[in-house]
Design a protein around this motif. Structure first.
Motif, PDB file in Angstrom:
ATOM      1  N   VAL A 177       0.857  -1.199   0.000  1.00 57.57           N
ATOM      2  CA  VAL A 177       0.000   0.000   0.000  1.00 57.57           C
ATOM      3  C   VAL A 177       0.886   1.239   0.000  1.00 57.57           C
ATOM      4  CG1 VAL A 177      -1.982  -1.095   1.115  1.00 57.57           C
ATOM      5  CG2 VAL A 177      -0.219  -0.023   2.530  1.00 57.57           C
ATOM      6  N   LEU A 178       0.337   2.365  -0.449  1.00 54.90           N
ATOM      7  CA  LEU A 178       1.081   3.629  -0.453  1.00 54.90           C
ATOM      8  C   LEU A 178       0.923   4.359   0.874  1.00 54.90           C
ATOM      9  CD1 LEU A 178       0.040   4.936  -4.003  1.00 54.90           C
ATOM     10  CD2 LEU A 178       2.075   3.607  -3.391  1.00 54.90           C
ATOM     11  N   VAL A 179      -0.310   4.404   1.371  1.00 56.00           N
ATOM     12  CA  VAL A 179      -0.621   5.121   2.614  1.00 56.00           C
ATOM     13  C   VAL A 179      -1.487   4.189   3.453  1.00 56.00           C
ATOM     14  CG1 VAL A 179      -1.438   7.316   3.570  1.00 56.00           C
ATOM     15  CG2 VAL A 179      -0.780   7.208   1.175  1.00 56.00           C
ATOM     16  N   SER A 180      -1.303   4.206   4.769  1.00 52.82           N
ATOM     17  CA  SER A 180      -2.047   3.249   5.586  1.00 52.82           C
ATOM     18  C   SER A 180      -2.711   3.920   6.783  1.00 52.82           C
ATOM     19  CB  SER A 180      -1.114   2.122   6.056  1.00 52.82           C
ATOM     20  OG  SER A 180      -1.879   1.013   6.470  1.00 52.82           O
ATOM     21  N   LEU A 181      -3.424   3.110   7.546  1.00 49.32           N
ATOM     22  CA  LEU A 181      -4.107   3.521   8.772  1.00 49.32           C
ATOM     23  C   LEU A 181      -3.638   2.596   9.896  1.00 49.32           C
ATOM     24  CD1 LEU A 181      -7.694   4.008   7.295  1.00 49.32           C
ATOM     25  CD2 LEU A 181      -6.283   5.818   8.290  1.00 49.32           C
ATOM     26  N   PRO A 182      -3.948   2.901  11.143  1.00 50.18           N
ATOM     27  CA  PRO A 182      -3.557   2.003  12.226  1.00 50.18           C
ATOM     28  C   PRO A 182      -4.070   0.573  11.987  1.00 50.18           C
ATOM     29  CG  PRO A 182      -4.288   4.094  13.124  1.00 50.18           C
ATOM     30  CD  PRO A 182      -4.583   4.144  11.652  1.00 50.18           C
ATOM     31  N   GLY A 183      -3.303  -0.412  12.471  1.00 46.40           N
ATOM     32  CA  GLY A 183      -3.696  -1.811  12.295  1.00 46.40           C
ATOM     33  C   GLY A 183      -2.620  -2.660  11.657  1.00 46.40           C
ATOM     34  N   GLY A 184      -1.488  -2.046  11.298  1.00 48.93           N
ATOM     35  CA  GLY A 184      -0.324  -2.805  10.833  1.00 48.93           C
ATOM     36  C   GLY A 184      -0.600  -3.713   9.653  1.00 48.93           C
ATOM     37  N   ASP A 185      -0.110  -4.959   9.761  1.00 49.55           N
ATOM     38  CA  ASP A 185      -0.221  -5.909   8.647  1.00 49.55           C
ATOM     39  C   ASP A 185      -1.662  -6.222   8.282  1.00 49.55           C
ATOM     40  OD1 ASP A 185       2.496  -6.077   8.386  1.00 49.55           O
ATOM     41  OD2 ASP A 185       2.709  -7.927   9.553  1.00 49.55           O
ATOM     42  N   SER A 186      -2.565  -6.177   9.273  1.00 48.47           N
ATOM     43  CA  SER A 186      -3.974  -6.475   8.981  1.00 48.47           C
ATOM     44  C   SER A 186      -4.593  -5.394   8.098  1.00 48.47           C
ATOM     45  CB  SER A 186      -4.782  -6.619  10.274  1.00 48.47           C
ATOM     46  OG  SER A 186      -4.494  -7.851  10.900  1.00 48.47           O
ATOM     47  N   THR A 187      -4.203  -4.135   8.318  1.00 47.39           N
ATOM     48  CA  THR A 187      -4.714  -3.045   7.473  1.00 47.39           C
ATOM     49  C   THR A 187      -4.198  -3.208   6.048  1.00 47.39           C
ATOM     50  OG1 THR A 187      -4.806  -1.579   9.380  1.00 47.39           O
ATOM     51  CG2 THR A 187      -4.866  -0.537   7.222  1.00 47.39           C
ATOM     52  N   ARG A 188      -2.901  -3.469   5.933  1.00 42.82           N
ATOM     53  CA  ARG A 188      -2.316  -3.730   4.616  1.00 42.82           C
ATOM     54  C   ARG A 188      -3.049  -4.896   3.952  1.00 42.82           C
ATOM     55  NH1 ARG A 188       0.993  -7.765   2.896  1.00 42.82           N
ATOM     56  NH2 ARG A 188       2.255  -7.316   1.024  1.00 42.82           N
TER      57      ARG A 188
END
Length: 413
Positions: free
Chosen positions: A152-163
């Motif tokens: 991903v280019l930009v993420s949110l809290p949640g680490g690998d699970s968000t990705r």
């Protein structure tokens, strides 16, 4: 003067709807950087998870310079700007959880976000078109389009699970590409009365729907239910139909009255809207109204495609008028595969929302916060709702049942 019949048009094609032969609705080669003037945005956007974790995101946004959006020229620049500003907005809103929301987005974020949104025809909130369709890169540009080679280019809290959540959803979109490519073949085949061509195209669409379900199963591998429910979910939720923010959000410098926007939702993907319109799935009033509203969260060209498919001659009627066993079977197969995809989606939602919600209630009742600390901190307002604001299980089951109603009546063997 009466409008021309849709089938009097010479040829239905995807070209004018910003749909790619290789990637479907996915944005091709998203930019990873904005022009240098916008570096202050990217510096914060790329650090959203850590700044939320340290409770410093609001502080950094509040002292961010007021930048004009006028130097964003190309479509892909606008899409990256919208992605960065929307990720910042979600982090800013939910930094302190559901109990310490803000009533106003500061002007240095609100004004450019509004301007970029207006130019793209998207709402000023994180959408599926941002978080999934425009939020990817290949680690090896020549390598495959798979979990190992995507980031991903930009993420949110949640680490690998968000990705994992964003990228698995991206792979579902990718699996749908052969189906999208065959929608014009079906429409043009119906217009020409070519049952064989329509049947062949429907068989490809069936396989594509199966592949989408198979990709969706990767959620179990790459996303941890307690992380999705306890950490990620709130950052995907919006300020419409959300008890935490009953009046919505004021975009400072845009207008004084609060505005309401739904959070991210699978219903914002154009895929199922296109398949529903093609196959003639009719939704009942309440679920249909929600789905129609979600179309306002799509890029305008993709929304137009779903509308234009609905104006074409009825595929189901065509199938019923032809004495073709192959065509009948191909249509039934398509609806069955769409039904299976929706049933599996219900399974996913149960695993990631319903079960953790029940566990969270149990822990709160027992005042236990040990192994379930992450779950018990999850927003109570979202327990029975999707991030788009819908009563999620009732909605999904209704939509599945409406899909079932599209099957052809059983013919005598």
């Amino acid at each position: 003067m009466a409008a021309a019949e849709p089938d009097s048009k010479p040829f239905f094609s995807l070209e004018s709807y910003h749909v790619s032969e290789e990637l479907g609705f996915i944005l091709a080669d998203p930019l990873q950087e904005l022009p240098p003037y916008y570096q202050p945005w990217m510096d914060i956007a790329l650090r959203v998870p850590e700044l939320v974790h340290s409770h410093e995101l609001r502080f950094h946004v509040n002292k961010m310079p007021q930048l004009s959006s006028q130097f964003l020229q190309k479509h892909r620049e606008l899409r990256l700007a919208h992605l960065a500003l929307s990720m910042m907005t979600m982090g800013y809103m939910w930094q302190e959880g559901e109990n310490n929301t803000v009533k106003m987005l500061p002007h240095n974020l609100a004004v450019p976000f509004w301007e970029v949104s207006q130019r793209l025809g998207l709402p000023p909130i994180l959408t599926h078109a941002d978080a999934v369709l425009a939020n990817w890169r290949k680690k090896d540009p020549e390598g495959p389009f798979d979990m190992e080679n995507l980031e991903v280019l930009v993420s949110l809290p949640g680490g690998d699970s968000t990705r994992g959540f964003f990228l698995v959803t991206l792979l579902v979109e990718m699996a749908a590409v052969p189906a999208l490519r065959n929608i014009p073949t079906v429409i043009n085949g119906v217009r020409c009365g070519d049952a064989e061509t329509v049947a062949r195209a429907l068989e490809v669409i069936s396989q594509s729907l199966q592949d989408m379900t198979d990709k969706l199963k990767l959620m179990q591998v790459y996303v941890e239910p307690s992380v999705f429910y306890g950490i990620m979910r709130i950052y995907l939720s919006g300020w419409k139909d959300n008890p935490c923010m009953p009046k919505g959000l004021v975009y400072e410098g845009v207008q004084d009255e609060p505005m309401e926007y739904s959070g991210g939702s699978a219903a914002q993907s154009s895929l199922l809207h296109c398949f529903d319109e093609l196959l003639g799935v009719k939704h009942e009033a309440k679920s249909g109204a929600f789905l129609t509203r979600m179309r306002n969260y799509m890029p305008p060209a993709h929304k137009l495609l779903t509308q234009d498919i609905s104006l074409q001659p009825s595929l189901k009627r065509f199938v019923q008028q032809q004495a073709s066993e192959r065509l009948n079977q191909a249509f039934q197969h398509c609806v069955t595969k769409l039904l299976a995809l929706r049933s599996y989606h219900i399974n996913v939602v149960s695993r990631f929302i319903t079960v953790p919600a029940a566990r969270a209630r149990q822990l709160r009742n027992q005042n236990q916060e040990l192994e379930g600390e992450m779950i018990s901190r999850a927003p109570t307002a979202l327990e029975e709702r999707g991030t788009g604001g819908s009563g999620i299980m009732i909605f999904l089951k209704t939509v599945r049942d409406q899909t079932k109603g599209t099957l052809l009546p059983e013919t005598s063997q």
